[in-house]
Design a protein around this motif. Structure first.
Motif, short mmCIF file in Angstrom:
data_model
loop_
_atom_site.label_atom_id
_atom_site.label_comp_id
_atom_site.label_asym_id
_atom_site.label_seq_id
_atom_site.Cartn_x
_atom_site.Cartn_y
_atom_site.Cartn_z
N GLY A 1 55.14 37.43 -123.34
CA GLY A 1 54.48 38.59 -123.91
C GLY A 1 55.33 39.84 -123.91
O GLY A 1 54.84 40.94 -123.64
N VAL A 2 56.63 39.68 -124.21
CA VAL A 2 57.54 40.82 -124.24
C VAL A 2 58.23 40.89 -125.61
O VAL A 2 58.24 39.93 -126.36
CB VAL A 2 58.62 40.71 -123.13
N SER A 3 58.80 42.05 -125.90
CA SER A 3 59.52 42.22 -127.15
C SER A 3 60.97 41.78 -126.98
O SER A 3 61.45 41.61 -125.86
CB SER A 3 59.48 43.69 -127.58
N LYS A 4 61.69 41.62 -128.10
CA LYS A 4 63.07 41.15 -128.03
C LYS A 4 64.03 42.18 -127.46
O LYS A 4 65.15 41.83 -127.09
CB LYS A 4 63.53 40.71 -129.42
N ASP A 5 63.60 43.43 -127.38
CA ASP A 5 64.46 44.45 -126.79
C ASP A 5 64.01 44.81 -125.38
O ASP A 5 64.32 45.88 -124.86
CB ASP A 5 64.51 45.70 -127.66
N CYS A 6 63.27 43.91 -124.74
CA CYS A 6 62.73 44.19 -123.41
C CYS A 6 63.85 44.33 -122.37
O CYS A 6 64.92 43.74 -122.49
CB CYS A 6 61.77 43.09 -122.98
N THR A 7 63.58 45.12 -121.34
CA THR A 7 64.55 45.33 -120.26
C THR A 7 64.33 44.32 -119.15
O THR A 7 63.35 43.56 -119.16
CB THR A 7 64.39 46.74 -119.68
N ASP A 8 65.24 44.32 -118.16
CA ASP A 8 65.09 43.42 -117.01
C ASP A 8 63.80 43.72 -116.26
O ASP A 8 63.12 42.79 -115.80
CB ASP A 8 66.29 43.56 -116.07
N ASP A 9 63.46 44.99 -116.13
CA ASP A 9 62.22 45.35 -115.44
C ASP A 9 61.00 44.85 -116.22
O ASP A 9 60.04 44.36 -115.63
CB ASP A 9 62.12 46.87 -115.27
N ASP A 10 61.06 44.97 -117.54
CA ASP A 10 59.95 44.46 -118.37
C ASP A 10 59.77 42.96 -118.15
O ASP A 10 58.64 42.47 -118.03
CB ASP A 10 60.23 44.72 -119.86
N LEU A 11 60.89 42.25 -118.10
CA LEU A 11 60.84 40.79 -117.91
C LEU A 11 60.23 40.43 -116.57
O LEU A 11 59.40 39.53 -116.46
CB LEU A 11 62.24 40.20 -118.03
N LYS A 12 60.69 41.12 -115.53
CA LYS A 12 60.20 40.79 -114.19
C LYS A 12 58.71 41.06 -114.07
O LYS A 12 57.95 40.25 -113.51
CB LYS A 12 60.97 41.58 -113.14
N LYS A 13 58.25 42.20 -114.61
CA LYS A 13 56.82 42.50 -114.56
C LYS A 13 56.01 41.47 -115.34
O LYS A 13 54.95 41.01 -114.89
CB LYS A 13 56.58 43.90 -115.15
N ALA A 14 56.52 41.10 -116.52
CA ALA A 14 55.81 40.12 -117.34
C ALA A 14 55.78 38.76 -116.65
O ALA A 14 54.76 38.06 -116.68
CB ALA A 14 56.48 40.00 -118.71
N TYR A 15 56.90 38.39 -116.01
CA TYR A 15 56.94 37.10 -115.32
C TYR A 15 55.94 37.07 -114.18
O TYR A 15 55.20 36.09 -114.01
CB TYR A 15 58.34 36.82 -114.78
N LYS A 16 55.91 38.12 -113.36
CA LYS A 16 55.00 38.14 -112.22
C LYS A 16 53.56 37.97 -112.68
O LYS A 16 52.80 37.19 -112.09
CB LYS A 16 55.15 39.46 -111.46
N LYS A 17 53.19 38.68 -113.73
CA LYS A 17 51.82 38.60 -114.23
C LYS A 17 51.50 37.20 -114.74
O LYS A 17 50.46 36.62 -114.40
CB LYS A 17 51.64 39.63 -115.35
N ALA A 18 52.42 36.64 -115.53
CA ALA A 18 52.17 35.31 -116.12
C ALA A 18 52.22 34.21 -115.07
O ALA A 18 51.43 33.26 -115.10
CB ALA A 18 53.19 35.04 -117.22
#
Length: 367
Positions: free
Chosen positions: A10-27
């Motif tokens: 659930g992230v965009s293609k220009d997501c940052t490392d922090d965006d990825l980590k937050k999205a991963y934790k939630k999922a």
């Protein structure tokens, strides 16, 4: 068509490392098999996809290959790069990814890691195995055993809670040169009941740790919970965690969490409690000095005076409060002192009335 890793997280293609980590934790928390035991294989598959997506997108090399060649190219299943990817020929020799022979067909060997290893490393595992491919800083958590066994079911030690008092710090130090910086502390929440925070208590916790030699050791740590401690209080045990490549050992840090109580709530140093007030007493207050008994968190019984009507009224309003000084939570920084107890009186309305009672009430309250 290959998997859309961005869509999975659930992230965009220009997501940052922090965006990825937050999205991963939630999922990961949402789809973890321990939270979806009724879904069986479906939950395992979704959890695997979430871990795979994070492993690829959080590594710049894998992400670059995926963005240009998709899942098939990443895993070596494509006969050649997709349209528009011809400029990738100069990327041959990516670690663990095969190469781009002559700038033509892709030839890779990536395969997803164990999703439990990824989960463990993100949620606080120290060190870990070196079997995480080229994903920087993602050492696994040896001995995690699918998570439930590794933590012994300690309430709050895993994101899902449980019932035991065992903690396993899992895999030992990573030998990978791409490992994350050493973590000095091994932190875990320690849920404590409001009664224990009121009276004080001693908690014995079994801690599993790993040495540099790979041996598993167990220690028993005793946490002396002081009366009045608040949520967020940290209890540190120096050198009781995993041994690190530097030769030092991590500190074990327990972070106090306050369990909810079925009757009392805490407000700083004060305690709040709701007391029922019969409708008859609200409409026709008893004689001054009438009291009700309340059981305290340490098992005592104290007498609470009923509230009196507000000036100019003859009935007691719902929600009136009584403040009892010195019957709140102990103040840990000032031994011998306590906050206040705030009692909220809630008027009880009968759920059923007989026909005779209904007529009497209407007659008494009419006009």
């Amino acid at each position: 068509m290959g998997k859309d890793y961005y869509k999975i997280l659930g992230v965009s293609k220009d997501c940052t490392d922090d965006d990825l980590k937050k999205a991963y934790k939630k999922a990961a928390l949402k789809h973890h098999p321990d939270r979806n035991k009724d879904k069986g294989e479906e939950a395992h598959k979704k959890f695997q996809e979430v871990g795979e997506a994070f492993e690829v997108l959080s590594d710049k090399n894998k992400r670059a290959v995926y963005d240009n060649y998709g899942e098939e190219g990443l895993k070596g299943g494509a006969g050649g790069p997709p349209r528009g990817a011809g400029g990738m020929g100069g990327m041959g020799g990516m670690p663990g990814m095969g190469g781009f022979p002559g700038g033509g067909g892709a030839s890779f060997s990536f395969s997803p890691s164990d999703p439990n290893d990824i989960f463990a490393s993100i949620f606080g595992a120290m060190g870990g195995s070196s079997g995480m491919g080229g994903m920087p800083g993602m050492g696994g958590m040896g001995g995690m055993g699918g998570m439930p066994g590794g933590f012994g079911g300690m309430g709050g030690s895993s994101p899902f809670g449980g019932g035991g008092m065992d903690f396993d710090m899992g895999g030992g130090p990573s030998s990978s040169s791409s490992a994350a910086p050493e973590k000095k502390d091994f932190e875990r929440p320690l849920p404590v009941s409001l009664e224990d925070l009121y009276k004080g208590a001693k908690k014995k916790l079994k801690i599993g740790r790993r040495t540099l030699s790979g041996r598993q050791e167990e220690n028993i740590l005793e946490v002396d919970v002081k009366p009045g401690w608040k949520a967020g209080t940290k209890v540190r045990y120096a050198g009781k965690g995993n041994e690190l490549p530097s030769g030092a050992s991590q500190d074990v840090v327990f972070i106090i969490e306050e369990k909810s109580h079925d009757r009392y709530t805490r407000d700083g140093d004060n305690l709040k409690v709701k007391m029922p007030l019969p409708l008859a007493d609200a409409l026709d207050p008893p004689a001054a000095g009438t009291k009700r008994q309340l059981s305290t968190l340490d098992g005592r019984s104290i007498a609470l005076p009923l509230p009196t009507p507000m000036p100019g009224r003859t009935t007691i309003d719902n929600g009136r409060t009584t403040r009892v000084a010195g019957e709140g939570m102990p103040i840990s920084k000032t031994p011998g002192r306590k906050g206040d107890l705030i009692v909220e009186w809630t008027v009880e309305v009968p759920q059923r009335l007989t026909e005779q009672q209904r007529k009497a009430v209407r007659a008494a309250l009419a006009g």
